[in-house]
Design an enzyme around this catalytic site. Structure first.
Site, PDB file in Angstrom:
ATOM      1  N   GLU A  75      52.479   2.453 -74.328  1.00  0.00           N
ATOM      2  CA  GLU A  75      51.704   1.451 -73.380  1.00  0.00           C
ATOM      3  C   GLU A  75      50.380   0.820 -73.848  1.00  0.00           C
ATOM      4  O   GLU A  75      50.027   1.001 -74.769  1.00  0.00           O
ATOM      5  CB  GLU A  75      50.971   2.415 -72.162  1.00  0.00           C
ATOM      6  CG  GLU A  75      52.344   2.879 -71.731  1.00  0.00           C
ATOM      7  CD  GLU A  75      52.609   4.687 -70.627  1.00  0.00           C
ATOM      8  OE1 GLU A  75      50.412   4.936 -70.418  1.00  0.00           O
ATOM      9  OE2 GLU A  75      52.727   5.289 -70.899  1.00  0.00           O
ATOM     10  N   HIS A  98      52.464  -0.204 -68.355  1.00  0.00           N
ATOM     11  CA  HIS A  98      52.848   1.907 -69.307  1.00  0.00           C
ATOM     12  C   HIS A  98      53.981   1.366 -69.059  1.00  0.00           C
ATOM     13  O   HIS A  98      55.100   1.377 -68.370  1.00  0.00           O
ATOM     14  CB  HIS A  98      53.155   2.472 -67.981  1.00  0.00           C
ATOM     15  CG  HIS A  98      52.679   3.710 -67.593  1.00  0.00           C
ATOM     16  ND1 HIS A  98      54.450   3.979 -68.225  1.00  0.00           N
ATOM     17  CD2 HIS A  98      52.480   3.989 -67.641  1.00  0.00           C
ATOM     18  CE1 HIS A  98      54.389   5.439 -68.034  1.00  0.00           C
ATOM     19  NE2 HIS A  98      52.945   5.714 -67.940  1.00  0.00           N
TER      20      HIS A  98
HETATM   21  O1  TA6 Z   1      51.359   7.373 -69.742  1.00  0.00           O
HETATM   22  C1  TA6 Z   1      52.303   8.831 -69.357  1.00  0.00           C
HETATM   23  C2  TA6 Z   1      51.523   9.460 -68.368  1.00  0.00           C
HETATM   24  O2  TA6 Z   1      49.949   9.489 -67.345  1.00  0.00           O
HETATM   25  C3  TA6 Z   1      52.558  10.877 -68.177  1.00  0.00           C
HETATM   26  O3  TA6 Z   1      51.283  11.633 -68.099  1.00  0.00           O
HETATM   27  C4  TA6 Z   1      52.708  10.765 -66.875  1.00  0.00           C
HETATM   28  O4  TA6 Z   1      52.567  11.197 -65.617  1.00  0.00           O
HETATM   29  C5  TA6 Z   1      54.000   9.257 -66.766  1.00  0.00           C
HETATM   30  O5  TA6 Z   1      52.031   8.761 -67.266  1.00  0.00           O
HETATM   31  C6  TA6 Z   1      54.304   8.800 -65.647  1.00  0.00           C
HETATM   32  O6  TA6 Z   1      53.246   8.506 -64.555  1.00  0.00           O
HETATM   33  P1  TA6 Z   1      53.966   8.084 -63.184  1.00  0.00           P
HETATM   34  O7  TA6 Z   1      52.995   8.850 -62.222  1.00  0.00           O
HETATM   35  O8  TA6 Z   1      54.619   6.598 -63.181  1.00  0.00           O
HETATM   36  O9  TA6 Z   1      55.075   9.691 -63.202  1.00  0.00           O
END
Ligand code: TA6
Length: 304
Positions: free
Chosen positions: A275, A171
């Site tokens: 990601e 991510h």
């Molecule tokens: O990858 C995008 C996502 O799924 C968004 O929807 C947002 O939730 C982001 O990840 C960050 O997630 P986190 O739990 O690290 O705040």
């Protein structure tokens, strides 16, 4: 092992060192001629990578927590075994348990102008309580003029019926000068789920994605190399991938960022998540004894 033990076992003076933070997290500090980097054993989290002569390539929130059991905001969170909220009817932390687990450093060595690290994660009381036992993760991090991240998952069960089904993501939060002047290429004509528009299934028409609002897209069935054109930063960040069929693109924009305690309210223009993942219908299922590897290779052009 703590920082001192890792220092004794793996340190290379002037190139690779280890330390324990005030909050008790152990991290590796790479200061090679080709690049510098920081990797926490907590979550096997790469928080910093900067090829020599360049600006940092990863964004790290100045307000991030650096504490056991808490996710780090920025760098490259390792997401396993589910992406987003747990969606199999059981309880569990957002984005799975791997990013807040304590990984073991099994190997670290300098090879030429690269530093190679191998971190592993196996079952724990926490993972077993969440229903995950017979698995092992190996995360290879190669720091050099490029950054290679390679996650291998193994189903270590002997029971013939114990398949291991999981989602996974690197991510990555990339640092951009201004997301409002950046684009992402590589996803033209690709189907995606638009999480800011009712999870509608769409197809990207434009050659390059530009950013004018909160963006949260799960691109499906894509193995494409993506490139962030950080126009204001006068550089391009290329993300090649192997073993990944999903690409997620996310920026929270101002309103959502203002609600995030671990993010400075004015930092959102300086980050862009692209990601490398396998989620949804690209989730992976391993029969006992099988393994799966996903790799991202990041490189930077310009911005010197
Ligand atoms: O990858 C995008 C996502 O799924 C968004 O929807 C947002 O939730 C982001 O990840 C960050 O997630 P986190 O739990 O690290 O705040």
């Amino acid at each position: 092992m703590d920082g001192a033990e890792l220092e004794a076992r793996f340190a290379v003076p002037g190139v690779l060192g280890f330390e324990t933070t005030d909050s008790g997290l152990v991290r590796a500090r790479v200061t090679a001629a080709s690049a510098e980097a920081t990797i926490y054993l907590h979550g096997a989290h790469v928080t910093h990578w900067m090829p020599s002569g360049k600006e940092p390539v990863l964004f790290l929130s100045e307000r991030t927590e650096l504490a056991a059991g808490r996710p780090i905001r920025g760098g490259v969170p390792v997401i396993f075994p589910w992406f987003g909220p747990r969606h199999d009817g059981r309880q569990g932390p957002q984005h799975g348990f791997a990013r807040t687990a304590e990984w073991a450093l099994e190997f670290a060595a300098v090879a030429g102008d690269e530093v190679h690290l191998l971190l592993t994660l196996g079952p724990s009381a926490e993972s077993r309580a969440l229903g995950y036992d017979h698995f092992r993760l190996a995360y290879r991090v190669i720091v050099g003029r490029t950054l290679t991240l390679e996650l291998t998952v193994a189903n270590t069960s002997n029971a013939m019926d114990a398949v291991l089904a999981f989602e996974e993501a690197m991510h990555a939060y990339y640092a951009v000068a201004d997301v409002r002047e950046a684009t992402v290429s590589g996803l033209a004509g690709t189907a995606f789920l638009d999480k800011v528009d009712g999870m509608q299934e769409k197809v990207q028409a434009e050659a390059a994605l530009a950013f004018t609002q909160r963006t949260d897209r799960v691109y499906r069935h894509t193995t494409a190399t993506c490139a962030i054109d950080d126009i204001a930063g006068k550089r391009k960040i290329r993300i090649e991938k192997m073993g990944s069929h999903t690409t997620v693109v996310w920026n929270p924009w101002s309103e959502l960022a203002a609600t995030m305690a671990d993010m400075e309210p004015d930092a959102w223009p300086r980050m862009l998540c692209v990601e490398t993942a396998n989620v949804g219908e690209s989730a992976v299922t391993l029969v006992p004894g099988a393994t799966h590897t996903m790799r991202a290779t990041v490189s930077v052009e310009g911005g010197d």
